[in-house]
Design an enzyme around this catalytic site. Structure first.
Site, short mmCIF file in Angstrom:
data_model
loop_
_atom_site.label_atom_id
_atom_site.label_comp_id
_atom_site.label_asym_id
_atom_site.label_seq_id
_atom_site.Cartn_x
_atom_site.Cartn_y
_atom_site.Cartn_z
N ASP A 67 0.82 -1.21 0.00
CA ASP A 67 0.00 0.00 0.00
C ASP A 67 0.86 1.26 0.00
OD1 ASP A 67 -2.39 -1.29 -0.14
OD2 ASP A 67 -3.06 -0.81 1.88
N GLY A 68 2.00 1.23 0.70
CA GLY A 68 2.85 2.41 0.73
C GLY A 68 3.37 2.79 -0.64
N ASN A 136 -3.80 8.78 2.28
CA ASN A 136 -4.28 8.10 3.47
C ASN A 136 -4.49 9.08 4.61
OD1 ASN A 136 -4.71 5.44 2.81
ND2 ASN A 136 -3.05 4.63 4.06
N ASP A 137 -3.39 9.68 5.04
CA ASP A 137 -3.49 10.54 6.22
C ASP A 137 -2.27 11.43 6.35
OD1 ASP A 137 -1.43 8.84 7.39
OD2 ASP A 137 -3.01 7.43 7.90
N ASP A 166 -0.63 11.61 22.03
CA ASP A 166 0.61 11.10 21.43
C ASP A 166 0.72 11.46 19.96
OD1 ASP A 166 1.35 10.01 23.80
OD2 ASP A 166 1.16 7.92 23.19
N THR A 177 -8.87 3.14 7.40
CA THR A 177 -8.50 1.78 7.80
C THR A 177 -7.04 1.69 8.24
OG1 THR A 177 -7.92 1.18 5.52
CG2 THR A 177 -10.18 0.74 6.24
N SER A 180 -5.53 6.01 11.54
CA SER A 180 -6.71 6.48 12.26
C SER A 180 -7.47 5.33 12.91
CB SER A 180 -7.63 7.25 11.29
OG SER A 180 -8.82 7.65 11.93
N ALA A 201 -4.10 8.09 21.86
CA ALA A 201 -3.79 8.14 23.30
C ALA A 201 -3.98 9.54 23.86
CB ALA A 201 -2.35 7.65 23.55
#
Length: 307
Positions: A67-68, A136-137, A166, A177, A180, A201
């Site tokens: 995926d990366g 993705n994020d 954190d 997925t 997150s 966290a």
């Protein structure tokens, strides 16, 4: 499609898959190209070109990895989106559909335009004046032992609260997925348009995920008492040890195009992959994880004998 660009996993051995593609391209008189820095990893018949020109000159991209690598290919083509075919060399990927043994047939279908395109949104981000994109994020992550990420959240210029945690993860539906989800965020349908902000966290302040519309602009700004943070884009460090600054985030539709041959089958497999993480699944669903040939053999053994 006359030209195909190859995007390679940065460390894994991709030679077997590249050879399959090179033989197919030779038979079909297709041009292959790769980023100049990867030229030593491919046959001499593959043309090395500057990284910024691969997507512009290719009719489609082939991502070889997990995926990366697929996310890297999508980012490479974000200014001029091209269809991206993912070939799986990773572990538990959610974006990639094709295994190496199925590659020749997949290339035939690409050449015949016998496929559909799955559109993906990205996050267009201004990180202290530098423009980056993430499919993705994008995350602000504390350095171990340095305290906590302390940042304020503003939506369309209106401050809503602060985080002390954190890490802060802002994700697309596709990225829901990934980091997150690991941080406790919700699963968002890839058919939806939404942005999810999830603290990992949390110690104080906002402690739950916030789901925002694609029209809303998000700003996360470090507070003076924040620990030094790294800014990650799709898991890749973009800035390290930042102690001040901001990230402005907006949602961009149709920024990436992923090749799909069997969207329903791909969706079912992804549901099972999620089941492997922490969701309950049924024995008949487990069979879907078996290779096609083994699944056919099991099916034949379970059939009643002919009369």
């Amino acid at each position: 499609m006359a030209g195909l660009g190859l995007v390679l996993h940065p460390t894994r051995d991709v030679s077997e898959v590249v050879e399959i593609i090179e033989r197919w391209a030779s038979r079909h008189r297709k041009t292959l190209m790769v980023r100049a820095e990867d030229a030593h990893r491919v046959p001499r018949t593959v043309e090395p070109v500057p990284a910024g020109e691969v997507a512009a000159r290719a009719d489609a991209l082939i991502s070889i990895g997990g995926d990366g690598t697929m996310l890297g290919a999508l980012r490479l083509a974000v200014r001029d989106p091209k269809p991206v075919l993912g070939v799986h060399l990773g572990r538990l990927g959610f974006l990639i559909e094709v295994e190496p043994p199925d590659l020749p047939a997949a290339l035939d279908r690409i050449s015949a335009h016998d496929f559909t395109v799955e559109s993906h949104a990205c996050l267009a981000c201004d990180v202290c004046g530098d423009d980056v994109v993430a499919f993705n994020d994008i995350a602000m992550v504390r350095q171990p032992g340095s305290g906590f990420v302390t940042a304020t959240l503003a939506v369309d210029g209106q401050r809503y609260g602060y985080y002390r945690c954190d890490a802060l993860v802002v994700s697309t539906p596709t990225g829901s997925t990934a980091y997150s989800y690991a941080a406790g965020g919700p699963l968002v349908s890839p058919a939806a348009d939404a942005v999810v902000v999830t603290p990992s966290a949390p110690m104080a302040g906002i402690s739950r995920s916030v789901v925002l519309s694609p029209q809303e602009r998000i700003r996360l700004e470090l507070e003076p008492n924040s620990a030094a943070v790294a800014v990650e884009m799709d898991g890749v460090i973009f800035k390290d040890a930042a102690t001040e600054g901001w990230v402005d985030i907006s949602y961009r539709r149709d920024a990436g195009r992923v090749v799909r041959f069997d969207p329903l089958r791909h969706q079912e497999r992804n549901q099972l992959k999620l089941s492997l993480l922490d969701l309950p699944f049924l024995p008949d669903q487990l069979r879907e994880l078996l290779p096609d040939e083994i699944r056919r053999q099991r099916h034949e053994r379970e059939l009643p004998p002919p009369c």
